[in-house]
Every structure is written in structure tokens, then in C-alpha cells.
Design an enzyme around this catalytic site. Sequence first.
Site, PDB file in Angstrom:
ATOM      1  N   ASN A 175       0.868  -1.178   0.000  1.00 21.44           N
ATOM      2  CA  ASN A 175       0.000   0.000   0.000  1.00 21.44           C
ATOM      3  C   ASN A 175       0.904   1.228   0.000  1.00 21.44           C
ATOM      4  OD1 ASN A 175      -1.703   2.107   0.620  1.00 21.44           O
ATOM      5  ND2 ASN A 175      -2.646   1.103   2.401  1.00 21.44           N
ATOM      6  N   ARG A 181      -2.802  -2.302  -3.216  1.00 20.25           N
ATOM      7  CA  ARG A 181      -3.912  -1.347  -3.091  1.00 20.25           C
ATOM      8  C   ARG A 181      -3.804  -0.330  -4.236  1.00 20.25           C
ATOM      9  NH1 ARG A 181      -4.400   3.994   0.524  1.00 20.25           N
ATOM     10  NH2 ARG A 181      -6.528   4.505  -0.024  1.00 20.25           N
ATOM     11  N   HIS A 187     -11.659   4.732  -0.254  1.00 19.04           N
ATOM     12  CA  HIS A 187     -11.551   4.077   1.061  1.00 19.04           C
ATOM     13  C   HIS A 187     -12.490   2.868   1.136  1.00 19.04           C
ATOM     14  CE1 HIS A 187     -10.289   8.190   2.916  1.00 19.04           C
ATOM     15  NE2 HIS A 187      -9.206   7.469   2.665  1.00 19.04           N
ATOM     16  N   GLY A 211      -6.592  11.044   4.913  1.00 17.76           N
ATOM     17  CA  GLY A 211      -7.740  11.288   4.035  1.00 17.76           C
ATOM     18  C   GLY A 211      -8.986  10.900   4.821  1.00 17.76           C
ATOM     19  N   ARG A 220      -6.218  18.301   2.305  1.00 14.35           N
ATOM     20  CA  ARG A 220      -7.193  18.462   1.219  1.00 14.35           C
ATOM     21  C   ARG A 220      -8.416  19.218   1.737  1.00 14.35           C
ATOM     22  NH1 ARG A 220      -7.508  12.224  -0.372  1.00 14.35           N
ATOM     23  NH2 ARG A 220      -5.780  11.943   1.080  1.00 14.35           N
ATOM     24  N   GLY A 244     -10.486   8.720  13.812  1.00 17.01           N
ATOM     25  CA  GLY A 244     -11.707   8.046  14.269  1.00 17.01           C
ATOM     26  C   GLY A 244     -11.456   7.125  15.448  1.00 17.01           C
ATOM     27  N   GLU A 301      -6.877  -2.058   6.714  1.00 11.73           N
ATOM     28  CA  GLU A 301      -6.991  -2.123   5.256  1.00 11.73           C
ATOM     29  C   GLU A 301      -6.155  -3.258   4.699  1.00 11.73           C
ATOM     30  OE1 GLU A 301      -6.401   2.284   4.870  1.00 11.73           O
ATOM     31  OE2 GLU A 301      -7.709   1.983   3.145  1.00 11.73           O
TER      32      GLU A 301
HETATM   33  P1  ADP Z   1      -3.395   7.498   6.746  1.00 11.93           P
HETATM   34  O1  ADP Z   1      -3.296   5.989   6.669  1.00 11.93           O
HETATM   35  O2  ADP Z   1      -4.385   8.101   5.820  1.00 11.93           O
HETATM   36  O3  ADP Z   1      -2.089   8.209   6.803  1.00 11.93           O
HETATM   37  P2  ADP Z   1      -4.189   7.164   9.528  1.00 11.93           P
HETATM   38  O4  ADP Z   1      -5.390   6.302   9.571  1.00 11.93           O
HETATM   39  O5  ADP Z   1      -2.897   6.609  10.008  1.00 11.93           O
HETATM   40  O6  ADP Z   1      -4.077   7.823   8.107  1.00 11.93           O
HETATM   41  O7  ADP Z   1      -4.535   8.484  10.351  1.00 11.93           O
HETATM   42  C1  ADP Z   1      -3.648   9.535  10.403  1.00 11.93           C
HETATM   43  C2  ADP Z   1      -4.283  10.646  11.211  1.00 11.93           C
HETATM   44  O8  ADP Z   1      -4.710  10.134  12.488  1.00 11.93           O
HETATM   45  C3  ADP Z   1      -3.320  11.766  11.507  1.00 11.93           C
HETATM   46  O9  ADP Z   1      -3.944  13.027  11.348  1.00 11.93           O
HETATM   47  C4  ADP Z   1      -2.968  11.542  12.956  1.00 11.93           C
HETATM   48  O10 ADP Z   1      -2.605  12.717  13.588  1.00 11.93           O
HETATM   49  C5  ADP Z   1      -4.280  11.016  13.505  1.00 11.93           C
HETATM   50  N1  ADP Z   1      -4.035  10.353  14.791  1.00 11.93           N
HETATM   51  C6  ADP Z   1      -3.256   9.277  15.040  1.00 11.93           C
HETATM   52  N2  ADP Z   1      -3.221   9.011  16.370  1.00 11.93           N
HETATM   53  C7  ADP Z   1      -3.987   9.968  16.972  1.00 11.93           C
HETATM   54  C8  ADP Z   1      -4.331  10.269  18.325  1.00 11.93           C
HETATM   55  N3  ADP Z   1      -3.878   9.532  19.346  1.00 11.93           N
HETATM   56  N4  ADP Z   1      -5.161  11.308  18.568  1.00 11.93           N
HETATM   57  C9  ADP Z   1      -5.624  12.072  17.545  1.00 11.93           C
HETATM   58  N5  ADP Z   1      -5.324  11.856  16.255  1.00 11.93           N
HETATM   59  C10 ADP Z   1      -4.523  10.817  15.963  1.00 11.93           C
END
Ligand code: ADP
Length: 394
Positions: free
Chosen positions: A9, A82, A171, A203, A232, A324, A380
Amino acid sequence: MSEFVLVINVGSTSVKADLINPTSGKCDGKLRIERLGSDQAVYSVNNENRGPAPSSHDEAIRTRLPELLEGKRASLVAVGHRIVHGGKIYSDPVVIDQEVMKQLEMLSPMAPLHNPVALMAVRAAVLLITEVPHIAVFDTGFHTTIPDAARAYALPTRLVQEYDLRKYGFHGTSHDFAAKQIAAYLRTDLQKLKLITCHLGGGCSVCAIDGGRSVETSMGMTPLEGLIMSTRCGDLDPTVLLRLQQNAGYGTRDLEYLLTQQSGLLALTNGRSDFRDIERGAKNGLQDCLYAIDVFCHRLIKYIGSYLAVLGGADAIVFTAGIGENSAWVRRQICDRLICFGVHLDDDANYSVGVTEDIPVVEITDSNSRLRAFVSRSNEALSIARSTHELLLT
Ligand code: ADP
């Protein structure tokens, strides 16, 4: 002997590779390269930092992947890639051959941040791993069930057809995985559930899922539409672009860079794109950060509210991905505004949630809740490994 699918990925500045047993779901090795191309690039295998980091996606696959695969190649049954955008051509997973690679190349402009680097990784991996099939799994695939009325942009038919202007949604592997995970947790047939899944990571997108089928989602023809994301902007009046073109001298490339790399949370906070930093700033009273979280949550609640109407009510709201799963603050802001729909947040549960591989789902509403809310651990890689494996078995 265990069988593994290698899931690759890649993002614009990252490479993730996971060795996954598609049956047990166990991960037997992972490689991570973050901030690729910068002098802060980090490279790790099984959470152990290694150095030096490679300087390109191609180098990452050619020179670092063999390390992850050492001693494991005999157990490898397939490689799952992916691919963000499958266009009109691909929805289900497909075995990658020269023709598929040619088609993927043609789809690159549809997801300029994602498809070209993914294709680069596919090419490097196909040369490196020749003994098993390589399979493309598309983010857009899950959303092929969205009805035409929800897909349409109200533009002239000739343009829509010639330039393929319509909602695709992204997603997909994550929304699909979250829905199945919630159905398994509730021990309920997925066919009977109406869910609103919120994938909130770098994202972000929301999806309305009726009986396991995506019926609406916030991202559009590309992964730019919808929610506010780390860099974005999400939804925008298109006239903003015309104004910038006419009055501020922005060209096509400038606009693309502005909308995908310089906007969203980064722009609202004047420089912070990582939600952890934004939450920390907000807790310390920084106005930019408080404002960014408010704007982020407003956009999200607007989508959830409209999807409640689209679905004619829902059984649950599901939070997944980095923000989330980890931001109790965001979950609380959202759930508090859903009280009128019957959401009763369990504050203790919300603040103490920590979803793990062993406990991948936690409910954050109490027993009085008519509309329930859950945190679901995103995976994922496992979703892609399963789709890859299913294709092998057909
Ligand atoms: P991607 O795979 O799209 O990079 P992730 O699912 O890893 O994304 O999510 C990344 C986002 O989640 C970032 O903005 C990061 O700051 C946020 N994040 C990760 N851990 C925490 C936390 N403990 N509290 C708040 N936000 C978090």
C-alpha cells in the site's frame, strides 16, 4: 505451513508492506517507510527503526522488501496491491498483467497523488517477486453499488460521458471492513444493518451502507471531495477556482497543489496537518486549532445528518482510522450533536477506548441509545489480503 499474502500500500510519501495470513488475520511482518523523499524519512521493519531510508518508491520496493520477505517466500501465495482508482474499467480485484498495467497508467490522472506511485510499486514488485500472482484491489470497488442518482454530477451528458465525470468514492476496503467488523461484533446479519462509517485518517470519507452495500459516500470522482482532510479541502464552490484563476494567476497545477497539499486542516491551523498536534494545540487553547476542529466536525456532522436521511435512519455510526479510532474529542463533538437522533454517549467508554488487534470494536454509546456508536479498528491490509485471497480461490 502458514500461507501469506504480501499487501503493498503506497501513498505519495509512504510505503507500507504487510505479510498477512488471510485466514487467521495475523500479521507476520511489516515494513514501513514514512516521509519518503524528505530528509526526515523513516524506515522500519517490524517496528524496529532501520536505516538508511530509501529515496524513492521504486528503491523502497527493490531494496527493502527483500528484507521483509527473508525466509518467508516459500509461504507467499500472492501479492495484493492497493490501487486507489479503478475508473470505469475495474471494480473487482484483478490479476495484474501487462494489459492491466497499461490501463492503470491511463487511469493515473484520475488519482494523481495515488495511482502513479502505486503503479511504480507494482512494476518494481512484479520484477522482484515472480513466483506468485500480483493482484490489484481497488478503493473504488466497494462503491459500485451507489445508485446513479447519487453518483451524478449535473453536467451536460456529452462532457460526463467523454470525461467520465461522476462520483466513484474511495476508502472502499476500509468502509467494507468496518461494516463487516461491526456486523460480526453485533452477531447480526450485515444484510439487516444500516450503517454510517466514518473513515477519519489523513484522508477522510463517510459512507452510507445499507445491507452491506455502499449507497452514498462523501468522496467523488477523485479523493478530494467531501470532508476536510489533513491537506485536502474537501467540498468547495467551484467558482472559488475560477476566481483564483482569473484574479490570482493560478494555473491548473497551482490549483491542484493548493487543493490537495496546502488546504484542509493544514490551512485552517496555519501549519498543522497532524491531528495529534491539532488536538494538543486545542487543549492548550490555541484558537487556530480549536477553529480547525470545529470546522472539521461541522463538515462531518453535515454528512452524517444527510446520510441518516439517505438511509432512512441507521443502526449505528462507526468511527475508524487514525482520528476516528483515537480522537475522543471528535467523537464526542459528533455524538453530542446526534442526541436528537437518539445517540447517548457513554463518556467513560469514549475516553478510555483503545481498539486493538484482540479487541477491534468498542461501543461508545450506552444501553439507552437508539442510534449506537462504535469505534472500529481499521485494517486495510487485512481487507486487501482477504480480497486477494478470495480471487485466488475462484
Ligand atoms: P493514513 O493511513 O491516511 O495516513 P491514519 O489512519 O494513520 O491515516 O490516520 C492519520 C491521522 O490520524 C493523523 O492526522 C494523525 O494525527 C491522527 N491520529 C493518530 N493518532 C492519533 C491520536 N492519538 N489522537 C488524535 N489523532 C490521531
